[in-house]
Motif scaffolding. Structure first.
Motif, PDB file in Angstrom:
ATOM      1  N   LEU A  64       4.886 -20.874   8.823  1.00 38.30           N
ATOM      2  CA  LEU A  64       3.802 -19.605   8.450  1.00 38.30           C
ATOM      3  C   LEU A  64       3.738 -19.626   6.849  1.00 38.30           C
ATOM      4  N   ARG A  65       2.482 -19.402   6.404  1.00 40.51           N
ATOM      5  CA  ARG A  65       2.267 -19.406   5.010  1.00 40.51           C
ATOM      6  C   ARG A  65       2.825 -17.998   4.513  1.00 40.51           C
ATOM      7  N   PRO A  66       3.361 -17.807   3.400  1.00 39.70           N
ATOM      8  CA  PRO A  66       3.929 -16.707   2.804  1.00 39.70           C
ATOM      9  C   PRO A  66       2.700 -15.980   2.466  1.00 39.70           C
ATOM     10  N   HIS A  67       2.877 -14.476   2.701  1.00 38.91           N
ATOM     11  CA  HIS A  67       1.685 -13.551   2.284  1.00 38.91           C
ATOM     12  C   HIS A  67       2.501 -12.277   1.886  1.00 38.91           C
ATOM     13  N   GLY A  68       1.722 -11.473   1.571  1.00 39.66           N
ATOM     14  CA  GLY A  68       1.908  -9.922   1.063  1.00 39.66           C
ATOM     15  C   GLY A  68       1.524  -9.713  -0.395  1.00 39.66           C
ATOM     16  N   ALA A  69       0.751 -10.787  -1.175  1.00 43.46           N
ATOM     17  CA  ALA A  69       0.339 -10.751  -2.369  1.00 43.46           C
ATOM     18  C   ALA A  69      -1.095  -9.939  -2.379  1.00 43.46           C
ATOM     19  N   LEU A  70      -1.520  -8.938  -2.928  1.00 37.40           N
ATOM     20  CA  LEU A  70      -2.721  -8.293  -2.836  1.00 37.40           C
ATOM     21  C   LEU A  70      -2.934  -7.629  -4.039  1.00 37.40           C
ATOM     22  N   GLY A  71      -4.247  -7.334  -4.381  1.00 40.03           N
ATOM     23  CA  GLY A  71      -4.775  -6.561  -5.448  1.00 40.03           C
ATOM     24  C   GLY A  71      -4.737  -5.102  -5.182  1.00 40.03           C
ATOM     25  N   THR A  72      -4.337  -4.182  -5.781  1.00 37.79           N
ATOM     26  CA  THR A  72      -4.220  -2.712  -5.476  1.00 37.79           C
ATOM     27  C   THR A  72      -4.676  -1.682  -6.843  1.00 37.79           C
ATOM     28  N   ASP A  73      -4.849  -0.560  -6.419  1.00 33.74           N
ATOM     29  CA  ASP A  73      -4.964   0.369  -7.841  1.00 33.74           C
ATOM     30  C   ASP A  73      -3.922   0.687  -8.622  1.00 33.74           C
ATOM     31  N   GLY A  74      -2.561   0.200  -8.319  1.00 32.74           N
ATOM     32  CA  GLY A  74      -1.456   0.293  -8.963  1.00 32.74           C
ATOM     33  C   GLY A  74      -0.248   0.544  -8.074  1.00 32.74           C
ATOM     34  N   GLU A  75      -0.465   0.715  -6.671  1.00 30.23           N
ATOM     35  CA  GLU A  75       0.515   0.956  -5.849  1.00 30.23           C
ATOM     36  C   GLU A  75       1.088  -0.511  -5.460  1.00 30.23           C
ATOM     37  N   LEU A  76       2.541  -0.559  -5.260  1.00 30.63           N
ATOM     38  CA  LEU A  76       3.121  -1.808  -4.952  1.00 30.63           C
ATOM     39  C   LEU A  76       3.162  -1.852  -3.675  1.00 30.63           C
ATOM     40  N   PRO A  77       3.074  -3.270  -2.849  1.00 28.31           N
ATOM     41  CA  PRO A  77       2.954  -3.382  -1.491  1.00 28.31           C
ATOM     42  C   PRO A  77       4.468  -3.303  -0.750  1.00 28.31           C
ATOM     43  N   ASP A  78       4.467  -3.211   0.292  1.00 24.42           N
ATOM     44  CA  ASP A  78       5.676  -3.260   1.117  1.00 24.42           C
ATOM     45  C   ASP A  78       6.251  -4.667   0.844  1.00 24.42           C
ATOM     46  N   HIS A  79       7.670  -4.942   1.165  1.00 20.62           N
ATOM     47  CA  HIS A  79       8.464  -6.089   1.020  1.00 20.62           C
ATOM     48  C   HIS A  79       7.893  -6.900   2.287  1.00 20.62           C
ATOM     49  N   SER A  80       7.770  -8.010   2.072  1.00 16.43           N
ATOM     50  CA  SER A  80       7.195  -8.900   3.036  1.00 16.43           C
ATOM     51  C   SER A  80       8.239 -10.232   3.230  1.00 16.43           C
ATOM     52  N   HIS A  81       8.322 -10.768   4.221  1.00 15.43           N
ATOM     53  CA  HIS A  81       9.295 -11.991   3.835  1.00 15.43           C
ATOM     54  C   HIS A  81       8.727 -12.904   5.212  1.00 15.43           C
ATOM     55  N   VAL A  82       8.954 -14.071   5.137  1.00 13.19           N
ATOM     56  CA  VAL A  82       8.389 -15.072   6.246  1.00 13.19           C
ATOM     57  C   VAL A  82       9.448 -15.999   6.766  1.00 13.19           C
ATOM     58  N   ASP A  83      10.079 -15.792   7.627  1.00  5.05           N
ATOM     59  CA  ASP A  83      10.960 -16.553   8.532  1.00  5.05           C
ATOM     60  C   ASP A  83      10.657 -18.144   8.671  1.00  5.05           C
ATOM     61  N   ALA A  84      11.790 -18.824   8.702  1.00  5.52           N
ATOM     62  CA  ALA A  84      11.451 -20.357   8.928  1.00  5.52           C
ATOM     63  C   ALA A  84      11.575 -20.504  10.634  1.00  5.52           C
ATOM     64  N   ALA A  85      11.452 -21.630  11.029  1.00  6.72           N
ATOM     65  CA  ALA A  85      11.560 -21.917  12.151  1.00  6.72           C
ATOM     66  C   ALA A  85      12.652 -22.756  12.380  1.00  6.72           C
ATOM     67  N   ASN A  86      13.792 -22.781  13.331  1.00  7.74           N
ATOM     68  CA  ASN A  86      14.810 -23.574  13.200  1.00  7.74           C
ATOM     69  C   ASN A  86      14.600 -24.883  14.361  1.00  7.74           C
ATOM     70  N   TRP A  87      14.750 -26.106  13.756  1.00 10.88           N
ATOM     71  CA  TRP A  87      14.651 -27.242  14.542  1.00 10.88           C
ATOM     72  C   TRP A  87      16.000 -27.824  14.678  1.00 10.88           C
ATOM     73  N   GLN A  88      16.192 -28.631  16.001  1.00 10.48           N
ATOM     74  CA  GLN A  88      17.423 -29.113  16.248  1.00 10.48           C
ATOM     75  C   GLN A  88      17.323 -30.487  16.962  1.00 10.48           C
ATOM     76  N   THR A  89      18.075 -31.524  16.605  1.00 12.97           N
ATOM     77  CA  THR A  89      18.044 -33.055  17.346  1.00 12.97           C
ATOM     78  C   THR A  89      19.644 -33.351  17.538  1.00 12.97           C
ATOM     79  N   THR A  90      19.911 -34.014  18.608  1.00 10.41           N
ATOM     80  CA  THR A  90      21.183 -34.343  18.734  1.00 10.41           C
ATOM     81  C   THR A  90      21.240 -36.117  18.798  1.00 10.41           C
ATOM     82  N   PRO A  91      22.443 -36.640  18.554  1.00 11.62           N
ATOM     83  CA  PRO A  91      22.589 -38.069  18.771  1.00 11.62           C
ATOM     84  C   PRO A  91      22.598 -38.333  20.205  1.00 11.62           C
ATOM     85  N   VAL A  92      21.902 -39.554  20.373  1.00 10.63           N
ATOM     86  CA  VAL A  92      22.255 -40.200  21.754  1.00 10.63           C
ATOM     87  C   VAL A  92      23.194 -41.288  21.723  1.00 10.63           C
ATOM     88  N   ARG A  93      23.638 -41.764  22.773  1.00 13.14           N
ATOM     89  CA  ARG A  93      24.581 -42.871  22.896  1.00 13.14           C
ATOM     90  C   ARG A  93      23.771 -44.001  23.616  1.00 13.14           C
TER      91      ARG A  93
END
Length: 440
Positions: A64-93
């Protein structure tokens, strides 16, 4: 393991009459080639900063692209976070095993020949088998599918289709006479139904004939769309029977998924994270114009540079020949491509380097990002010699055995950097003319 099976495997070496006789002059000359640029790309892929610490390798990627930046009349925006997706791989024999009858070994020194010739032959076969496995794992998928059944012709013979389980691919690319295969009953949740050794292959009709009806069809009969895989032995009742089904290394069909058959890859759902998908589109007018447009669309969708420097196109030679025909009037085909590890030379067509691989799918043009392809090892491929010797004496028999083991897997943490142009129609060439099978 059952002693009987070990003895039979060792005694089988007594049938190598081409090496063990009174007059043996010169070397065994290679008459077939088993190399693949796709396998080389996977072998050349480094580990980067990744390593296995335990049973699995876990990581994260931002889809996901980071978001939450914007222009306002001086009011600060809410906190905004972007979570990462977790991948996994396992070894084979992965394993390959050989055994030597001590009597055969001794007999091989008679005449002009020497044990070095015989020993070299055995070791060349062992590593050759490992390379063939590397090819089918790199081109195919972790499912380990060799091909599918098209129809049953007898209790020891089937007509095959769809190599690697991919529609229209040559089904006999990865099957050889003497190979042990098993079939999975598609009508019974892909349960193992039988196994046998391949006796003969009819390349003109894609017919596989096996050596024993009693082990091949012990209680059920093969039918269309049953799955054929490699197996450890032809007796499905033994304690060490296993198939390669879902035990192979991740390959191009897993990482790029040209058939768009997967919903979740490396533990990440593609529906939840659409950017986790590689860029796949169906071909419509396969020519240099379509390829030129495709790579630019790929760059837009992956949001990363896509260039001949960062990527390598990989395709079956028939696809390269078909593309070259669209360039006759432009004279844009030349032997000025880059040299890959292993000495493979790419062909540059319309400004793009294309590596030819006769073991590849015949209707897919891949675009692989070299820097986002990784092969991670838990233990490097090598002889098992932790008990002091690479050889182990076979109990109660005059012979010894040795095997190579490899614990590894391949993956990509940014799958959207890879792409596939699928469903390519070959209007001017025939794919089987470029296959490494003797069907001419």
């Amino acid at each position: 393991m059952a002693l009987g099976s070990q003895k039979s495997n060792v005694q089988g070496l007594a049938n190598i009459t081409g090496l063990v006789h009174e007059i043996f002059v010169g070397d065994v000359l290679p008459a077939v080639r088993w190399e693949s640029v796709t396998a080389q790309l996977f072998q050349a892929a480094g580990e980067g900063e990744y390593r296995y610490d335990g049973e699995s390798l876990n990581g994260a990627t931002d889809l996901l692209r980071p978001h939450g930046a914007l222009g306002t009349d001086g009011e600060l925006p809410d906190h905004s976070h972007v979570d990462a997706a977790n991948w996994q791989t396992t070894p084979v024999r992965r394993y390959v095993r050989r055994a030597v009858d001590n009597f055969v070994e001794a007999a091989a020194v008679k005449g002009p020949g020497s044990f070095a010739d015989f020993g070299t032959r055995v070791f060349d076969q062992l590593w050759g088998a490992f390379r063939m496995m590397e090819i089918r794992h790199a081109v195919g998928s972790s499912a380990g599918t060799l091909c599918l059944v098209s129809s049953r012709t007898s209790n020891v013979a089937v007509v095959a289709k769809d190599g690697y389980g991919h529609a229209s691919c040559n089904p006999l690319l990865m099957i050889e006479e003497g190979m042990v295969i098993a079939w999975l009953d598609s009508g019974s949740a892909n349960a193992v139904a039988g196994a046998a050794k391949v006796s003969t292959l009819a390349y003109s009709t894609n017919t596989i004939t096996v050596d024993s009806s009693s082990t091949w069809e012990p209680s059920a009969t093969t039918a269309a769309n049953d799955i054929i895989v490699a197996a450890t032995t032809n007796n499905i009742s033994t304690d060490y029977f296993a198939t390669e089904r879902n035990n192979a290394k991740n390959g191009m069909i897993d990482i790029v998924d040209p058939a768009a058959a997967a919903t979740t890859v490396f533990n990440i759902s593609q529906s939840t994270y659409p950017r986790w998908k590689p860029y796949r589109t169906a071909s419509s007018t396969f020519d240099h114009i379509e390829v030129t447009e495709w790579v630019r669309k790929h760059a837009a969708k992956s949001t990363f540079p896509v260039s001949p420097q960062s990527h390598t196109m990989v395709a079956h030679p028939a696809i390269v020949a078909e593309l070259a025909r669209s360039l006759v009037g432009f004279q844009q085909q030349q032997q000025l491509g880059k040299t890959l590890e292993g000495g493979y030379q790419t062909i540059r067509i319309a400004g793009w380097d294309i590596a030819e691989d006769e073991y590849q799918l015949q209707n897919v043009l891949y675009n692989v990002c070299n820097e986002d392809l990784y092969t991670i090892s838990l233990v490097e491929a090598g002889y098992f010699d932790e008990d002091g010797s690479m050889y182990e004496r076979i109990s109660d028999f005059d012979g010894k055995e040795f095997y190579v083991r490899d614990y590894c897997n391949s993956f990509s943490p940014r799958r959207n950097r890879h792409g596939a142009l699928t469903g390519i129609t070959l209007s001017n060439v025939t794919a089987t003319d470029f296959d490494p099978t003797p069907n001419y």
